[in-house]
Each structure stands twice: as C-alpha cells, then as structure tokens.
Motif scaffolding. Structure first.
Motif, PDB file in Angstrom:
ATOM      1  N   ARG A  38       0.821  -1.205   0.000  1.00  9.59           N
ATOM      2  CA  ARG A  38       0.000   0.000   0.000  1.00  9.59           C
ATOM      3  C   ARG A  38       0.858   1.260   0.000  1.00  9.59           C
ATOM      4  O   ARG A  38       1.779   1.412   0.793  1.00  9.59           O
ATOM      5  N   GLY A  39       0.564   2.154  -0.940  1.00  7.44           N
ATOM      6  CA  GLY A  39       1.298   3.404  -1.074  1.00  7.44           C
ATOM      7  C   GLY A  39       2.476   3.341  -2.025  1.00  7.44           C
ATOM      8  O   GLY A  39       3.005   4.381  -2.412  1.00  7.44           O
ATOM      9  N   THR A  81       7.193   8.153  -1.431  1.00 10.44           N
ATOM     10  CA  THR A  81       8.521   7.649  -1.073  1.00 10.44           C
ATOM     11  C   THR A  81       8.613   7.424   0.434  1.00 10.44           C
ATOM     12  O   THR A  81       9.252   6.473   0.890  1.00 10.44           O
ATOM     13  N   ALA A  82       7.943   8.265   1.223  1.00  9.75           N
ATOM     14  CA  ALA A  82       7.911   8.028   2.670  1.00  9.75           C
ATOM     15  C   ALA A  82       7.120   6.771   2.998  1.00  9.75           C
ATOM     16  O   ALA A  82       7.493   6.006   3.897  1.00  9.75           O
ATOM     17  N   TYR A  94       9.272   3.794   2.255  1.00 14.66           N
ATOM     18  CA  TYR A  94      10.310   3.621   3.284  1.00 14.66           C
ATOM     19  C   TYR A  94       9.717   3.014   4.554  1.00 14.66           C
ATOM     20  O   TYR A  94      10.268   2.057   5.118  1.00 14.66           O
ATOM     21  N   ARG A  95       8.606   3.551   5.000  1.00 16.81           N
ATOM     22  CA  ARG A  95       7.990   3.025   6.223  1.00 16.81           C
ATOM     23  C   ARG A  95       7.548   1.576   6.033  1.00 16.81           C
ATOM     24  O   ARG A  95       7.675   0.762   6.947  1.00 16.81           O
ATOM     25  N   SER A  96       7.018   1.268   4.864  1.00 13.64           N
ATOM     26  CA  SER A  96       6.594  -0.104   4.594  1.00 13.64           C
ATOM     27  C   SER A  96       7.792  -1.047   4.607  1.00 13.64           C
ATOM     28  O   SER A  96       7.714  -2.158   5.147  1.00 13.64           O
ATOM     29  N   ALA A  97       8.907  -0.610   4.020  1.00 18.32           N
ATOM     30  CA  ALA A  97      10.104  -1.453   3.997  1.00 18.32           C
ATOM     31  C   ALA A  97      10.643  -1.675   5.406  1.00 18.32           C
ATOM     32  O   ALA A  97      11.072  -2.786   5.761  1.00 18.32           O
ATOM     33  N   ASP A 121      16.811   8.421   0.802  1.00 16.67           N
ATOM     34  CA  ASP A 121      17.752   9.542   0.648  1.00 16.67           C
ATOM     35  C   ASP A 121      17.911   9.932  -0.818  1.00 16.67           C
ATOM     36  O   ASP A 121      18.009  11.134  -1.137  1.00 16.67           O
ATOM     37  N   ARG A 122      17.924   8.950  -1.708  1.00 18.15           N
ATOM     38  CA  ARG A 122      18.031   9.258  -3.135  1.00 18.15           C
ATOM     39  C   ARG A 122      16.839  10.075  -3.600  1.00 18.15           C
ATOM     40  O   ARG A 122      16.994  11.095  -4.284  1.00 18.15           O
ATOM     41  N   ASP A 123      15.624   9.642  -3.210  1.00 15.44           N
ATOM     42  CA  ASP A 123      14.430  10.360  -3.634  1.00 15.44           C
ATOM     43  C   ASP A 123      14.358  11.751  -3.008  1.00 15.44           C
ATOM     44  O   ASP A 123      13.961  12.724  -3.664  1.00 15.44           O
TER      45      ASP A 123
END
Length: 654
Positions: A7-8, A309-310, A313-316, A366-368
């Motif tokens: 999701r997202g 992108t946030a 990141y949170r999902s990962a 960080d890249r994004d």
C-alpha cells in the motif's frame, strides 16, 4: 519482472495499452474513474461502470464476477484526464457478502496485452469496507505510473464516489446497482490493435472563452473545482453520448463533443542528464496551459512523490521489523537453539539482515529526497506571489494582479523523514471551504506557548492569510470584514486597519457583530436567489458581488444564539456564492454550545498558528506537519503589499 506492491508504493508503467486483471473469491463489481491532475472527477461522464462500461481509453465489465479484465489505453483518455482509479465494490441486494472483511483478499494485477504482469497488489487489511479504490494509474512528468491505494469505504460506492467530488454520487451508485441487478453481461474485449497515428481519430478539446477573471482556463491539470466547473461547460450545446461498441467489438475512442484546437503549450525542455544520473529539475516541468498551472501541478506532484517515497520507506522498515521478529521467534521456539553458539549466530544473522534491509530502504529514501530537494530549490524561486513565501524576492516587486490566480499558499507541509524539505500547501481559489485558525493548545508542537501567546499568534496568522488573499485578487474582487467583539485583536489587526485594506473598521460589541452578520447573510440570500433564478441583473446596485471573507476573533465571546446560527449558515451556504469564514477560536471555549457547533467546525479547514501534525494526505494517511506562513522578522513586505492593495482599491473605486 513483476513488482509486488504494498500500500502506497508506486511502479513505472512501460507501456500505455494495458489490462487490469482482478481476482476475488466472490462476485464483485469493477469500475474506473478518471481524474484531473488534482484527482477530481469532472462528472459522471468520467466514470466507467456496469451501466456505462465504455469511456475513451477505458472499458470495464458490465457484470458482477469473481474475475474481471479491464482494458486501458492511456494515450486515448479524454483531454485533461491524468489519473485512472480502479474501483472494486461488493454488489448490493444480491444476498452476497456486505463487507470485504468476510471474503478473500482481492488481487489486482496490471498486465501487458500479452498477459505478462507489470505489477500486482493484494488488498489485505480490509474489514467493514464494501467499496475500495484498488489502484491509481497517474501521469507524472510525462510518464505513467501505477500506485497501490487500498483505500476502503464502509459507506460503499456512494461514499467512494462522493469522496472523489461527485455531487450525484448516491444516484450514480444506485444506477450501478441497478445495472448489476439487471445482469447486463458481455465479455470485455482487449483494445483493438493500434492504428497508425495518421489513421487515429482522436481530437483535442477546444478551450472555452474566458468569461471574466474568475474563469479557469482550459487545462490538463486540476480543473474540477466545484465553484468553477469544467472549462468545457461554457461550450455551446451538449456533447452527444460516447458511442458504445457492440458486444466484443473495439472501443470507440472518438469524443463527438470535442472540437479541434491547438494543444496546450509544452512544458520547458529538460536538459539531458548524464548516463546513470537523474534528470536535472526544471521549474515548470509539468503539464499545463500556463506557467502558473505548470508550477501548481509540479508542486502537487512533489507532494505526491514525497508521500509515496515516505510510504515505501515506512513499509520497507515495517517489513524488516516483521521479518526479524519472525526469525527470532523461530530461534526462540526451539529449545536447542535458544542458548549457545547456534542461537547467537541466528540472532546475529537476523539482526544483520534487518540492518541490511533498513539500510537499503534508507538509501532509496535519501536518493528520492535528494532529487526532491533539488527540485524544490529550483521551483521555490520561480513561484508567483500567490504561491511564494513571504521572504521570496517576488514580493519586493509586487504589483496588484489583474487576474485571480489558480491557488493560494496557506503554509508548508513536511514529514518527519524530510525535515529539510517543505512542500508549499496550495489551496485552489475560490476557496471551497472556510478556515479555522485554532488558538487552543490541543495538538500544538510548541510546548512553550501559553494560552495568551497562542491567541495572539492565531490572530497574527489570520491577518497574514487575509493579507495574502487581498494581495492576490484583482482590485474590487475581494473584500475582508472583521468582527472583534471585545476589541482584543486591535493591536494585531493594525496592518489591515491602518492600510485601509478593510471594507470597514472591525465591528465591536454585540450590535456590531449582529450588523455584519445580518448584512452578509442577506448577501448570501440574494446571491443564491439570483443564481438559482438566473437573474443576476436584478441584484441591488449597492450589493458587493466580490468574494467576501469574514474574520471572527475570540469566538464565541459576544455571540448569542442568533449570531451562532448565522455563522453556521454562512459556513454551509456562503462558499457557493463567494462568502467565506475565517474563525479564530479555541474549540474548547465553545463546548458550552454542545453539539450545536460540531457541524460548523467540521465544515472548516483547521489551520494552526504553530507547527502541528494534524493534516493527513488522502492516499496513505501520513500525518503531515503543517507550518503556518511567517513574515520575516523586521520585514515590511506585508505592510507594503497591503498599501498597494489599498491604493489599487481606491483607484478602482473612483
């Protein structure tokens, strides 16, 4: 290689002719809505459903089934359509399940026409919802992407369609239910083979002629503002319905209601990036008919990209945490491996894998963020006054505009992962709802501010917002009134009063409050009657037809029951005819009125005088930190802008 989305998360689409394949354990209804760059659906003609299964570039099934295949040709979408939302719903009145929590999780896949999967998404976590937005296909900087949404609605299709801005949502939901009940079934054929460009019959839309400064020009970006409607509404005649193809036949992408016209101006050319490096950001690198619109769409795209992108990141990180917990549970569940070298080695391996996954996610974040910060660095200096911060150089050369802008900046938004990146919070004009500047302590991120300081900051924020609104409207197109029953805001209101930008001095006392509210409610009544009766020429000559803003300080002090009722009326009925509220109040102070004021608070957009994390995006529900606009300490830019507004107002009045 197929991307399994959470999701997202988003994924690029390699081609524009696609199929959406849906699998579910029970018969469900599948549909699609088209949205502009802001996500708004222009009308029921932008909804593909079992009762109207074909739109230009989209075809859906006419029946409820456990498996669906939706056909898409993204190049053939109507002009101005930048998004496709794939909708799933449980049919009503068929004796089946009434919520997704009782059925197997639906699975959706985006595939090429040869059946190869591009991306897939399993809609887990649904419970009481009976309708859901499964996927969003959206255009960003000329390229198409797919995003896993999974936004469910317990209120069913009616609630889902209403959330997308359709006023006739309940009627349309009933139409869909009726079509499914009548079992209008036919197979959905894939799109026909693409013809050479010279043989295609697509046409572009003719821009409507502007009818005053408030008209939004035809655009590919956001144009679905309810107060203004579609830019094509003013075209003579009504478009004929889109011809439907026969059973199993090709999709007819021709829109008979459109006329041939030149395409919108192209966005600025992006210089080629070195191999392996991201493209250099360019201000205005988005679709639109003007630089203002392209910048607006670019800011909106930056907001979406940061949200996604946030979310990724949170999902990962959540996945890494869950995986490490599972691996540690397996180690601890075996008595032979709880202690000793084997157990220590297993724990170290689980922690190392967790660190590796988190580091990979952080590197991608960080890249994004680096790319978005670079884009912000070139976009921010290019923003016009309506979009720019108060410290922008454009305010030093400010001149009163001759046209109403698309939107106005009400502050900045940021996420915990992006402390150094602030996205402008742009709100479309005319305002669709009033504003509530919260002077209470609830939710404030500033622990040092006492109640008196918060009240003062709230009133300063109201003055800053109203000054910007006055500055971005043409002379005579925006009027500000103030009610300050006890006179407690006199010092903070000085810039508005001393500049002469107000229509009249702030109203004080119960009599002053009653007089202002009576005049504004009368204006709303007269404007409503004129609009409904088509008799705008019959309005009294002394009636101010400009947009109206009423700033209310220290509510509810000095307000009787009649005044409270009038405020609720203005909040509910005023925005449609150009009358808006800006309440400066602490909600706890109004608890004496009980539930009477709840509809009033709910109808207003809450803003705060100090940074606060009360706003959420509509996709993944991030809690965004809102930062109010601030005039630099010692700067005279606000006073200078108000002086020019007052001067232009006097010249216009003569």
């Amino acid at each position: 290689m197929t991307a399994e989305l959470v999701r997202g998360q988003n994924h690029p689409l390699p081609q524009v002719r696609l199929e959406i394949r849906v699998s579910a354990g029970k018969p469900i209804v599948a549909g699609a809505t088209l949205g502009d760059a802001q996500g708004k659906v222009r009308g029921i003609e932008w909804v593909a459903h079992p009762g109207a299964p074909t739109l230009p570039g989209v075809e859906v099934s006419e029946q409820a089934a456990a498996d669906h295949r939706l056909a898409l040709d993204l190049d053939a979408l109507p002009e101005g359509a930048h998004r496709v939302h794939v909708l799933l719903a449980l049919p009503t009145g068929m004796g089946g399940p009434v919520r997704f929590g009782t059925v197997a999780a639906p699975f959706v896949a985006v595939t090429a026409l040869d059946g190869s999967e591009v991306a897939s998404y399993t809609l887990t976590g649904l419970d009481s919802e009976s309708a859901v937005i499964a996927l969003e296909l959206y255009r960003r900087q000329g390229a198409w992407k797919v995003r896993a949404v999974g936004q469910g609605y317990a209120g069913g299709l009616a609630a889902l369609l209403a959330d997308q801005g359709l006023p006739e949502a309940r009627q349309l939901a009933g139409t869909i239910d009726d079509a499914v009940a009548r079992s209008l079934a036919r197979s959905v054929a894939p799109p026909p083979a693409r013809l050479p460009d010279s043989d295609r019959t697509r046409q572009t839309a003719a821009p409507a002629a502007p009818q005053g400064a408030a008209t939004v020009p035809p655009q590919q970006g956001p144009s679905g503002v309810p107060q203004q409607g579609s830019p094509y509404d003013d075209l003579p005649g009504s478009p004929d319905p889109v011809p439907q193809s026969g059973p199993g036949g090709p999709i007819n992408y021709h829109h008979p209601g459109r006329q041939t016209a030149a395409p919108p101006p192209p966005p600025p050319t992006v210089p080629p990036a070195p191999p392996g490096q991201p493209a250099q950001p360019v201000a205005g690198d988005a679709t639109g008919w003007s630089m203002e619109e392209r910048l607006y769409n670019q800011v909106w795209g930056m907001f979406e990209d940061l949200a996604r992108t946030a979310a990724a990141y949170r999902s990962a990180v959540d996945f890494a945490d869950s995986r490490m917990e599972q691996e540690l549970d397996r180690v601890l569940s075996d008595p032979r491996s709880r202690v000793g070298r084997q157990g220590d080695a297993a724990r170290e391996a689980a922690q190392a894998k967790h660190a590796q996954l988190v580091d990979q996610a952080k590197a991608a974040l960080d890249r994004d963020l680096t790319q978005l910060i670079a884009e912000s660095d070139v976009v921010e200096p290019a923003l016009p006054p309506a979009f720019a911060r108060w410290d922008s150089p454009v305010w030093h050369g400010y001149q009163v505009p001759m046209e109403i802008p698309m939107a106005v900046r009400l502050g900045d938004l940021l996420l915990p992962e992006s402390e150094s990146l602030r996205i402008p919070m742009l709100v479309r004009l005319p305002l669709e709802r009033g504003l509530w500047i919260d002077s209470g302590r609830a939710g404030s991120l500033d622990p040092l501010a006492d109640s008196d300081e918060l009240r003062r900051l709230a009133m300063e924020t109201a003055v800053t917002h109203s000054a910007r609104l006055l500055a971005v409207y043409p002379p005579g197109e925006f009027t500000v009134h103030v009610v300050d029953p006890a006179g407690s805001g006199a010092a903070v209101l000085a810039p508005l009063v001393q500049s002469g930008a107000l229509a009249a001095p702030p109203a004080a006392g119960a009599a002053g409050v009653a007089d202002v509210l009576t005049r504004l409610t009368r204006r709303v009544d007269l404007m409503q009657m004129a609009v409904r009766g088509g008799a705008s020429d019959s309005l009294p000559p002394d009636l101010d037809t400009a947009e109206q803003l009423l700033i209310v300080n220290d509510f509810p002090h000095g307000f009787d029951d009649r005044a409270v009722t009038q405020l609720r009326y203005l909040a509910d009925e005023g925005p449609a005819v150009g009358a808006h509220l800006m309440m400066v109040a602490d909600r706890e102070d109004a608890t004496a009125y009980g539930p009477l004021l709840d509809p009033l608070w709910r109808s207003l957009l809450r803003l705060t005088p100090t940074p606060d994390d009360h706003l959420a995006d509509p996709w993944v529900g991030h809690s965004w930190t809102y930062e109010p606009p601030r005039v630099p300490r010692g700067s005279q830019v606000l006073h200078q802008a108000l002086a020019r507004v007052a001067e232009a107002r006097r010249a216009w009045g003569h």
